[in-house]
Design a protein around this motif. Structure first.
Motif, PDB file in Angstrom:
ATOM      1  N   TYR A 172       0.845  -1.203   0.000  1.00  0.00           N
ATOM      2  CA  TYR A 172       0.000   0.000   0.000  1.00  0.00           C
ATOM      3  C   TYR A 172       0.883   1.256   0.000  1.00  0.00           C
ATOM      4  O   TYR A 172       0.641   2.199  -0.751  1.00  0.00           O
ATOM      5  CB  TYR A 172      -0.910  -0.028   1.233  1.00  0.00           C
ATOM      6  N   SER A 218       2.504   1.883  -3.305  1.00  0.00           N
ATOM      7  CA  SER A 218       1.511   2.295  -4.291  1.00  0.00           C
ATOM      8  C   SER A 218       1.109   3.754  -4.080  1.00  0.00           C
ATOM      9  O   SER A 218       0.931   4.514  -5.034  1.00  0.00           O
ATOM     10  CB  SER A 218       0.307   1.360  -4.203  1.00  0.00           C
ATOM     11  N   GLU A 219       0.981   4.154  -2.798  1.00  0.00           N
ATOM     12  CA  GLU A 219       0.629   5.543  -2.495  1.00  0.00           C
ATOM     13  C   GLU A 219       1.769   6.496  -2.866  1.00  0.00           C
ATOM     14  O   GLU A 219       1.540   7.601  -3.350  1.00  0.00           O
ATOM     15  CB  GLU A 219       0.328   5.693  -1.001  1.00  0.00           C
ATOM     16  N   GLY A 256       3.997   6.084  -5.159  1.00  0.00           N
ATOM     17  CA  GLY A 256       4.288   6.122  -6.590  1.00  0.00           C
ATOM     18  C   GLY A 256       5.751   5.775  -6.819  1.00  0.00           C
ATOM     19  O   GLY A 256       6.412   5.203  -5.943  1.00  0.00           O
ATOM     20  N   ASP A 257       6.265   6.170  -7.989  1.00  0.00           N
ATOM     21  CA  ASP A 257       7.623   5.781  -8.355  1.00  0.00           C
ATOM     22  C   ASP A 257       8.646   6.252  -7.334  1.00  0.00           C
ATOM     23  O   ASP A 257       8.797   7.454  -7.111  1.00  0.00           O
ATOM     24  CB  ASP A 257       7.992   6.350  -9.728  1.00  0.00           C
ATOM     25  N   ILE A 258       9.350   5.317  -6.741  1.00  0.00           N
ATOM     26  CA  ILE A 258      10.346   5.649  -5.726  1.00  0.00           C
ATOM     27  C   ILE A 258      11.685   5.917  -6.388  1.00  0.00           C
ATOM     28  O   ILE A 258      12.119   5.176  -7.272  1.00  0.00           O
ATOM     29  CB  ILE A 258      10.432   4.528  -4.670  1.00  0.00           C
ATOM     30  N   SER A 312      13.644   1.348  -7.521  1.00  0.00           N
ATOM     31  CA  SER A 312      12.366   0.866  -8.048  1.00  0.00           C
ATOM     32  C   SER A 312      12.059  -0.549  -7.554  1.00  0.00           C
ATOM     33  O   SER A 312      10.914  -1.002  -7.651  1.00  0.00           O
ATOM     34  CB  SER A 312      12.373   0.896  -9.583  1.00  0.00           C
ATOM     35  N   ASN A 335       9.133  -0.621  -5.344  1.00  0.00           N
ATOM     36  CA  ASN A 335       7.843  -0.611  -6.027  1.00  0.00           C
ATOM     37  C   ASN A 335       7.481  -2.011  -6.533  1.00  0.00           C
ATOM     38  O   ASN A 335       6.332  -2.442  -6.424  1.00  0.00           O
ATOM     39  CB  ASN A 335       7.861   0.348  -7.233  1.00  0.00           C
TER      40      ASN A 335
END
Lengths: 492, 125
Positions: B30, B33-34, B36-38, B87, B90
């Motif tokens: 979660y 996803s919140e 976004g792209d790390i 990434s 993610n």
């Protein structure tokens, strides 16, 4: 890319100037300048003609979004139109060609302008004194915090912490940290205002002050401000106002009357000077009686000499925190703000505040229903929607923001403030006509509809911009802002 | 979204897996996803002593930077150096996307963390 870099347009030997023959003996730079100060490599400046330069930058300016092209509804940034008269006054030779080392008696007009600007800003916010030195809003924050530190130091205990609401601009905790304070976050309540119980729990003898944005970042006026003021001052903690949202207060309400001890003015927001993009800025601060003696030097003052008013720089302030800026701040910006202030006058400023509020409320009245409104409170000059409903359909706020670009508008502020999920913060400012607002409303309603009927369309946006959707994660991970010529472009 | 039942969860969206006296810690599906792209994961050094709720690093996404809070007290024994490719968090938040291993200085506080059902309730799933 639709436009080459200026370096890529460069051709050896091409130039946009001709110099006359030298009428003094010619010498080599290497004979005049010590070797250790001389550049060893070529400067690699672009070699282009004048019309190439003009076309290049005009083209870039049209690829870019700016407020001269269309509305810029960026919440908490007050992207109002900047009247062109500001540029005219700032370009007046007597202002533009001043040298900062010039003797004050030869620059009385400029000093008078600075003096009157401090007086005008002082009156607008109801403060005791104003300094024009800080070069940006965040620099004003730092200056204000140094004043707060000095105030407590003089009393024998500098104190350790600054309270900052969880809805604050990121600069507030950052400035407090740079000023050497620990930051303690105060929660917001269900109305988006300060949670008074949390504030009381966190207020103690270590608290040097609290930084509040009023109206706050969801556009709501902090109605408990007088209660907060009493709590803090009873604790000898000082009250700082982040002036980012001052547009809503102009001519209507004054931070000084609410008990604030420091307020910073974002001249590029409320007073129509250019948003610098890192260029010269000005973020004056106004202070209450408690902090006047600590203001940066030099202070601009007025005296009467031989029956004549004389403006001068006063350095004789023993308790001053000292300088916060080289010379006297960014003067060209002050000329623009002064022009704006004098063009509008007291009544005009009040109309600015009122129209900013009316425009925001009109937009909200039309968008309510199409987007979620997490804090349904009476708003001032901006408001904060949530894209939660759209996210449930697979379209995030970032996608909506990208889609807005297709219609020629800049996107609103997104994902801020942090207390709002999928935040979309919109500030139209007073300078937009009802027709422009209606156009923006149509766009927002159309996008809300697209999310329902054709989400793929929104997910692929933007389509009409010079650059399509960028891989911003890749860009952030592999940041590269330096131009390196390709091998074949390097001269042998 | 996936929330393995063998993990414990925090209200700040970290997960923890016990391996003997070692706690392996990362952020939840979660959370990634919140965010976004790390873009970057910045972790404190091996040997850093942490109390429960102390910050053990920060995670930077395109839109925001967030602190990471330790669910337990202990000493950082290992950090995931493979997260220079951020990434990974993610793509695989629970396995290759782990962030730090903390050698526990106590065990009681791990009981106070949430199970997967309680965490799903917290995030409204």
């Amino acid at each position: 890319m639709k436009e080459q870099l200026i370096f890529e347009k460069s051709r050896t030997g091409r130039k946009g100037y001709t110099l006359p023959d030298a009428d003094v003996p010619v010498a080599n730079a290497s004979d005049l300048i010590p070797k250790n100060l001389l550049r060893g490599d070529k400067a690699e400046l672009p070699e282009v003609s004048e019309n190439e330069v003009v076309r290049h930058f005009i083209k870039l300016s049209t690829l870019n979004h700016h407020v001269d092209k269309q509305m810029y509804p960026l919440g908490s940034c007050t992207m109002k139109y900047n009247p062109k008269i500001n540029e005219k006054t700032a370009a007046l030779s007597g202002f533009a060609n001043l040298h900062p080392h010039q003797r004050p008696e030869t620059a009385q007009g400029a000093l008078k302008l600075m003096y009157e600007l401090t007086e005008g800003l002082r009156e607008v916010c109801g403060m005791k004194a104003v300094s024009l030195q800080p070069a940006a809003g965040s620099h004003g924050e730092l200056t204000g915090l140094f004043l707060i530190r000095k105030y407590h130091e003089k009393k024998g205990n500098p104190r350790k912490t600054i309270l900052v609401p969880d809805s604050a601009h990121g600069t507030n905790p950052a400035s407090a940290a740079i000023a050497g304070y620990d930051v303690i976050t105060v929660k917001s309540n269900e109305h988006g205002l300060t949670d008074m119980a949390d504030l009381k729990a966190k207020l103690n003898a270590d608290v040097a002050g609290m930084m509040i944005t009023n109206p706050n970042t969801i556009g709501v006026f902090e109605s408990q401000i007088l209660e907060i003021e009493k709590l803090l001052h009873d604790n000898d903690s000082l009250l700082y106002m982040d002036g980012a949202n001052m547009n809503a207060l102009l001519g209507v309400a004054r931070p000084g009357d609410m008990g604030f001890d420091v307020v910073h003015y974002n001249l590029h927001k409320s007073f129509s000077t250019p948003h610098g993009g890192g260029g010269p800025g000005c973020g004056p601060i106004g202070v209450s009686e408690r902090l006047v003696e600590f203001l940066p030097v030099p202070r601009i003052e007025k005296k009467t000499e031989a029956g004549k008013e004389v403006y001068f720089f006063n350095y004789d302030k023993p308790d001053s925190i000292g300088r916060m800026m080289g010379f006297f701040g960014n003067f060209g910006i002050m000329v623009r703000a002064y022009t704006y202030l004098r063009m509008h006058g007291a009544k005009g400023l009040r109309r600015i505040g009122e129209n900013a509020i009316i425009n925001a409320n009109y937009l909200l009245s039309q968008l309510r229903g199409a987007y979620d409104l997490p804090f349904d409170e009476p708003v001032m000059h901006e408001f904060c929607l949530s894209g939660d409903r759209q996210k449930a359909k697979g379209v995030k706020t970032m996608d909506i923001a990208k889609r807005i670009l297709d219609f020629g508008f800049h996107a609103p502020t997104v994902y801020f403030p942090m207390i709002v999920h999928e935040a979309i913060m919109i500030e139209p400012t007073e300078t937009e006509s009802k027709e422009t607002l209606d156009l923006f409303i149509d766009v927002m309603l159309q996008i809300a509809n697209e999310v329902e009927t054709n989400p793929e369309l929104v997910l692929g946006a933007p389509y009409t911009t010079p650059m399509k959707r960028l891989d911003d994660a890749y860009a952030a991970r592999n940041i590269n802002v330096k131009y390196t010529p390709k091998p074949e472009e390097v001269e042998a | 979204m996936n929330f393995p039942s063998e993990l414990k969860y925090t209200k700040d969206h970290e997960w923890m897996r016990l391996e003997g006296d070692m706690a392996v810690i990362g952020i939840t599906d979660y959370a990634q996803s919140e965010l976004g792209d790390i873009v970057f994961v910045d972790l404190k050094a091996v040997g850093t002593k942490l109390n429960q709720h102390d910050i053990f690093g920060t995670v930077e996404a395109v839109k925001t930077v967030s602190d990471l809070f330790s669910p337990v007290s202990g000493v950082i024994a290992e950090v995931n150096t493979a997260l220079s490719e951020a990434s990974t968090v993610n793509q695989d938040p629970y396995q290759n996307g782990w962030m730090v291993k903390i050698k526990l200085s106590g065990s009681a506080e791990t009981d106070a963390l949430m199970d997967d059902a309680a965490y799903k309730t917290l995030i409204g799933q």
